[in-house]
Write a protein that holds these residues in place. Structure first.
Motif, short mmCIF file in Angstrom:
data_model
loop_
_atom_site.label_atom_id
_atom_site.label_comp_id
_atom_site.label_asym_id
_atom_site.label_seq_id
_atom_site.Cartn_x
_atom_site.Cartn_y
_atom_site.Cartn_z
N TYR A 141 4.49 -7.02 -0.54
CA TYR A 141 4.54 -5.64 -1.01
C TYR A 141 3.69 -4.74 -0.12
O TYR A 141 2.79 -5.18 0.59
CB TYR A 141 4.05 -5.54 -2.46
N VAL A 142 4.01 -3.45 -0.16
CA VAL A 142 3.20 -2.42 0.49
C VAL A 142 3.10 -1.25 -0.49
O VAL A 142 3.91 -1.10 -1.41
CB VAL A 142 3.81 -1.93 1.82
N GLY A 143 2.09 -0.41 -0.26
CA GLY A 143 1.94 0.79 -1.06
C GLY A 143 1.18 0.55 -2.35
O GLY A 143 0.74 -0.56 -2.66
N ALA A 144 1.03 1.64 -3.11
CA ALA A 144 0.33 1.59 -4.39
C ALA A 144 1.06 2.50 -5.38
O ALA A 144 1.61 3.54 -5.00
CB ALA A 144 -1.13 2.05 -4.24
N TRP A 145 1.08 2.10 -6.63
CA TRP A 145 1.76 2.90 -7.64
C TRP A 145 1.16 4.31 -7.71
O TRP A 145 -0.06 4.49 -7.71
CB TRP A 145 1.64 2.24 -9.01
N GLY A 146 2.06 5.28 -7.77
CA GLY A 146 1.63 6.66 -7.89
C GLY A 146 1.23 7.31 -6.59
O GLY A 146 0.83 8.48 -6.57
N VAL A 147 1.33 6.58 -5.48
CA VAL A 147 0.94 7.10 -4.16
C VAL A 147 2.17 7.13 -3.26
O VAL A 147 2.91 6.14 -3.17
CB VAL A 147 -0.16 6.22 -3.52
N GLU A 148 2.38 8.25 -2.58
CA GLU A 148 3.54 8.38 -1.68
C GLU A 148 3.39 7.44 -0.49
O GLU A 148 2.30 7.27 0.05
CB GLU A 148 3.68 9.83 -1.20
N LEU A 149 4.51 6.84 -0.08
CA LEU A 149 4.51 5.95 1.08
C LEU A 149 4.41 6.76 2.36
O LEU A 149 4.98 7.85 2.48
CB LEU A 149 5.78 5.11 1.09
N THR A 150 3.73 6.21 3.32
CA THR A 150 3.62 6.83 4.64
C THR A 150 4.56 6.14 5.61
O THR A 150 5.15 5.09 5.32
CB THR A 150 2.18 6.71 5.16
N ALA A 151 4.68 6.72 6.80
CA ALA A 151 5.49 6.09 7.84
C ALA A 151 4.95 4.71 8.18
O ALA A 151 5.71 3.77 8.45
CB ALA A 151 5.52 6.97 9.09
N ASP A 152 3.63 4.54 8.13
CA ASP A 152 3.02 3.23 8.40
C ASP A 152 3.40 2.21 7.33
O ASP A 152 3.55 1.02 7.63
CB ASP A 152 1.50 3.36 8.49
N ASP A 153 3.52 2.65 6.08
CA ASP A 153 3.92 1.73 5.02
C ASP A 153 5.33 1.20 5.27
O ASP A 153 5.58 0.00 5.14
CB ASP A 153 3.89 2.44 3.66
N TYR A 154 6.24 2.10 5.62
CA TYR A 154 7.61 1.67 5.90
C TYR A 154 7.64 0.75 7.12
O TYR A 154 8.40 -0.22 7.17
CB TYR A 154 8.51 2.87 6.13
#
Length: 301
Positions: A141-154
């Protein structure tokens, strides 16, 4: 002497003013079936005939060994204890309604026909939600609930699927890959310049078309039926088609029966299916614990 004018008002003429019922209705929106079109259906073939479980054997890679010279040094044959993937056909869902004769006689609209069509949507929606609920079971998984994904996350999600060996033929994911986002997550991607600015992405044109285009080669889809683990949060996913399976054993069209004791028509539609996250043998020669590395859980808004 003052003259008092009497007027015919809506109150005095109430007996002559009708109330009009529209022919149309304000129908509930039907969200699109996105996920079930993006997963594998290849294991539902024989299960459509009989049975309640699909067994899928796993096949591991063999180990290379060094051969010592001489006939007195024979080779050793390898035997791997293989495991299996199981898809259980155990979800029996239906949608039904009972409509009295008096309603069919007196109602202006054909309620039976309208609700019959809603049965199909209800069953498709159930399968969609069952698949969406699998996203949170992925180990990657990547990211956190309630937080917008960044280009780095993708990009981190892209890297995980590349490390699983799914992008070796081409670093550009094809039609068998998907990123499935909530509307909020997609809107956040529109604000990510790497995806929306044409200087970075020739498909990007957020201002004119509100379209992200592919994200690092992944086709992007929006779903309104994703799991909501908390307010303002959604379970999204980046995946290969082979990450999840849907096996529909039986989908029955609308059936009806007249019930004398109710003076009504009973109408029902049902289906029987199973969903599963598919785990594969590791690349490591000699076998090992199966892994779920064909998808990445995106925790976001």
């Amino acid at each position: 002497m003052a003259v008092t004018d009497a007027a015919i008002t809506v109150n005095t003429a109430a007996a002559f003013i009708p109330e009009i019922w529209a022919d149309g209705v304000l129908e509930a929106v039907e969200f699109a079936s996105v996920i079930q079109k993006r997963v594998t259906r290849e294991y539902e073939g024989e299960i459509r005939q009989l049975g309640d479980t699909v067994h899928i054997p796993r096949l591991s890679n063999l180990t290379t060994q060094t051969k010592a010279p001489g006939v007195t040094n024979p080779i050793a044959f390898e035997a791997i204890s293989e495991t299996e993937q199981i898809i259980t056909i155990a979800t029996h869902e239906y949608a039904a309604f009972l409509i009295e004769d008096v309603v069919q006689v007196q109602a202006r609209a054909d309620l039976r026909a309208r609700y019959e069509r809603k049965i199909g949507y209800a069953l498709a929606r159930g399968r969609e939600i069952a698949l969406a609920n699998l996203f949170g079971g992925l180990s990657q998984y990547v990211g956190a609930w309630g937080v917008e994904l960044t280009a780095d996350d993708y990009l981190a999600a892209w890297q995980k699927l590349a490390e699983a060996g799914l992008l070796e033929a081409s670093p550009d994911p094809g039609e068998d890959f998907s990123i499935i986002l909530s509307p909020a997550a997609y809107a956040a991607a529109l604000r990510t310049e790497v995806f929306a600015n044409r200087q970075y992405n020739t498909q990007g044109d957020a201002i004119a078309r509100a379209r992200v285009g592919d994200i690092y080669g992944f086709p992007v889809f929006i779903s309104n039926l994703l799991k909501v683990p908390a307010a303002g949060a959604h379970d999204c996913v980046a995946m290969h088609r082979s990450c999840f399976a849907l096996a529909v054993q039986k989908e029955v069209g609308v059936r009806s029966q007249y019930l004398i004791r109710n003076l009504a028509d009973g109408v029902v539609g049902w289906n029987l299916y199973g969903v599963a996250e598919l785990n594969y043998p590791p690349e490591t020669p000699g076998g090992g614990t199966a892994v779920d590395n064909r998808g990445v859980w995106l925790r976001t808004v």
